[in-house]
Design a protein around this motif. Structure first.
Motif, short mmCIF file in Angstrom:
data_model
loop_
_atom_site.label_atom_id
_atom_site.label_comp_id
_atom_site.label_asym_id
_atom_site.label_seq_id
_atom_site.Cartn_x
_atom_site.Cartn_y
_atom_site.Cartn_z
N LEU A 10 33.27 36.27 32.42
CA LEU A 10 33.92 34.73 32.36
C LEU A 10 35.52 34.89 32.74
N LEU A 11 35.80 35.47 31.37
CA LEU A 11 37.52 34.96 31.39
C LEU A 11 37.98 36.40 31.94
N GLY A 12 37.99 38.04 31.82
CA GLY A 12 38.47 38.54 32.69
C GLY A 12 38.67 38.12 34.84
N THR A 13 37.21 37.99 35.15
CA THR A 13 36.85 37.29 35.93
C THR A 13 38.08 36.12 36.27
N ALA A 14 38.48 34.87 35.46
CA ALA A 14 39.22 34.00 35.52
C ALA A 14 40.55 34.28 35.76
N ALA A 15 40.96 34.79 34.75
CA ALA A 15 41.94 35.58 34.53
C ALA A 15 42.69 36.44 36.17
N ALA A 16 41.76 37.37 36.50
CA ALA A 16 42.33 37.90 37.38
C ALA A 16 42.27 37.23 38.76
N VAL A 17 41.30 36.36 39.31
CA VAL A 17 41.52 34.96 40.30
C VAL A 17 42.95 34.67 40.39
N PHE A 18 42.99 33.99 39.20
CA PHE A 18 44.58 33.48 38.37
C PHE A 18 45.62 34.03 38.49
N MET A 19 46.07 35.55 38.15
CA MET A 19 47.03 36.18 38.37
C MET A 19 46.47 36.45 39.87
N GLN A 20 45.75 37.22 41.06
CA GLN A 20 46.04 36.84 42.16
C GLN A 20 47.19 35.74 43.13
N GLU A 21 47.74 34.71 42.65
CA GLU A 21 48.81 34.18 43.26
C GLU A 21 50.35 34.53 42.20
N HIS A 22 51.02 34.28 43.42
CA HIS A 22 52.37 34.70 43.43
C HIS A 22 52.94 33.77 42.61
N PHE A 23 54.01 34.07 41.17
CA PHE A 23 54.48 33.52 41.22
C PHE A 23 55.22 33.78 39.56
N ARG A 24 56.73 33.29 39.20
CA ARG A 24 57.48 34.14 37.92
C ARG A 24 57.17 34.43 36.84
N GLY A 25 57.21 36.05 36.26
CA GLY A 25 56.32 35.48 35.22
C GLY A 25 55.69 36.81 35.45
#
Length: 315
Positions: free
Chosen positions: A103-118
């Motif tokens: 759950l944590l890994g999938t949520a973090a992976a989906v969140f990190m698909q968006e481009h943002f600074r850092g």
């Protein structure tokens, strides 16, 4: 034309076809020595009454047949009852750990698909628990969970005032299960994050753009596009996490030592204690063989169900 001239072109072709197998031969021999031979020896030991009195020459240990298996499977006796309790604890621990890691890994992976600074720095920080050596990471958590000088109690009790002024014993009693689960999830979820992130790279961005134009929200996109697209990867990921977690020995051993509290008595540490603490290697070997059979059955059943599900889905 001679017979030699007719057959000579086939010789280089034969050598080329056998070359991969020759290159694999050293690895296969090492696998035989490191894994298969000890496995066979362990199976043979499970049929013997091997105790500390036969360590010098274990072949002199009496042949007991199925006595060791009958002992560990008899839940009405202390050995069998303790093994069953450890097995159920391990099942619950594995279910929670694998579920939270995924759950944590999938949520973090989906969140990190968006481009943002850092984003690159954040990805690197997410992988730190997975990159750290297991012993260093678990020893650090053991210090943090100390009752009097640990960081966890200092933050919860001294800084936030939660749970009263009395410090909590995290490595004793029922709290030991949650402490072990915390360490397992902390060091396991970055692997799920890494695998799911790699799988998400293969999803075309046009699918999300088309779904957004059709009015699909973020949750609908995740449900209809993301999860089905990474379904095959998730099936392998869950199986790998299950095998790693169910067999995990390093985490409880470093966290608790040779003897874990009853609430955190995982089966790997329980088998170690039955073998190397009480010096009853015959009983410990029987437990190991039963654990191996259980994992083989679960793996075969899981692969059968997931493979049939994929075929039905394609059909």
């Amino acid at each position: 034309m001679s017979t030699k001239s007719l057959t000579s072109p086939k010789l280089p072709r034969l050598r080329r076809s056998s070359l991969p197998y020759l290159l694999l031969l050293p690895a296969l021999l090492l696998e035989l020595l490191i894994h298969l031979l000890p496995m066979v020896m362990g199976i043979l030991m499970s049929f013997r009454g091997l105790t500390q009195f036969f360590i010098r020459d274990w072949s002199r240990a009496p042949w007991t047949g199925w006595a060791n298996y009958e002992l560990v499977l008899d839940v009405d006796r202390p050995v069998g009852e303790a093994l069953l309790r450890s097995f159920l604890t391990t099942c619950l621990f594995t279910l929670l750990s694998v579920g939270l890691c995924w759950l944590l890994g999938t949520a973090a992976a989906v969140f990190m698909q968006e481009h943002f600074r850092g984003r690159g720095l954040l990805r690197a920080l997410f992988l730190v628990p997975y990159a750290l050596p297991v012993y260093a990471a678990v020893i650090t958590w053991a210090f943090m969970f100390q009752r009097d000088n640990g960081l966890v109690n200092h933050v919860l009790h001294d800084q936030l005032g939660l749970g009263g002024a009395e410090h909590t014993f995290w490595l004793l009693g029922d709290n030991s299960f949650w402490a072990l689960l915390t360490v397992s999830v902390w060091k396991g979820w970055p692997f799920a994050f890494l695998i799911v992130t790699a799988a998400l790279q293969n999803i075309p961005g046009e699918l999300y753009e088309a779904a957004a134009l059709d009015g699909a929200g973020i949750w609908q996109q995740i449900r209809r596009i993301t999860l089905p697209s990474v379904g095959a990867v998730n099936q392998v990921l869950v199986l790998v996490l299950f095998l790693w977690t169910f067999n995990d020995f390093n985490t409880p051993f470093v966290l608790f030592g040779k003897s874990a509290p009853e609430a955190a008595d995982l089966i790997s540490l329980h088998i170690y204690q039955s073998s190397f603490v009480t010096w009853n290697f015959g009983t410990g070997s029987a437990m190991s063989v039963l654990l191996l059979l259980f994992l083989l059955l679960v793996t075969a059943g899981y692969l059968l169900v997931t493979t049939r599900g994929r075929r039905n889905g394609h059909g």
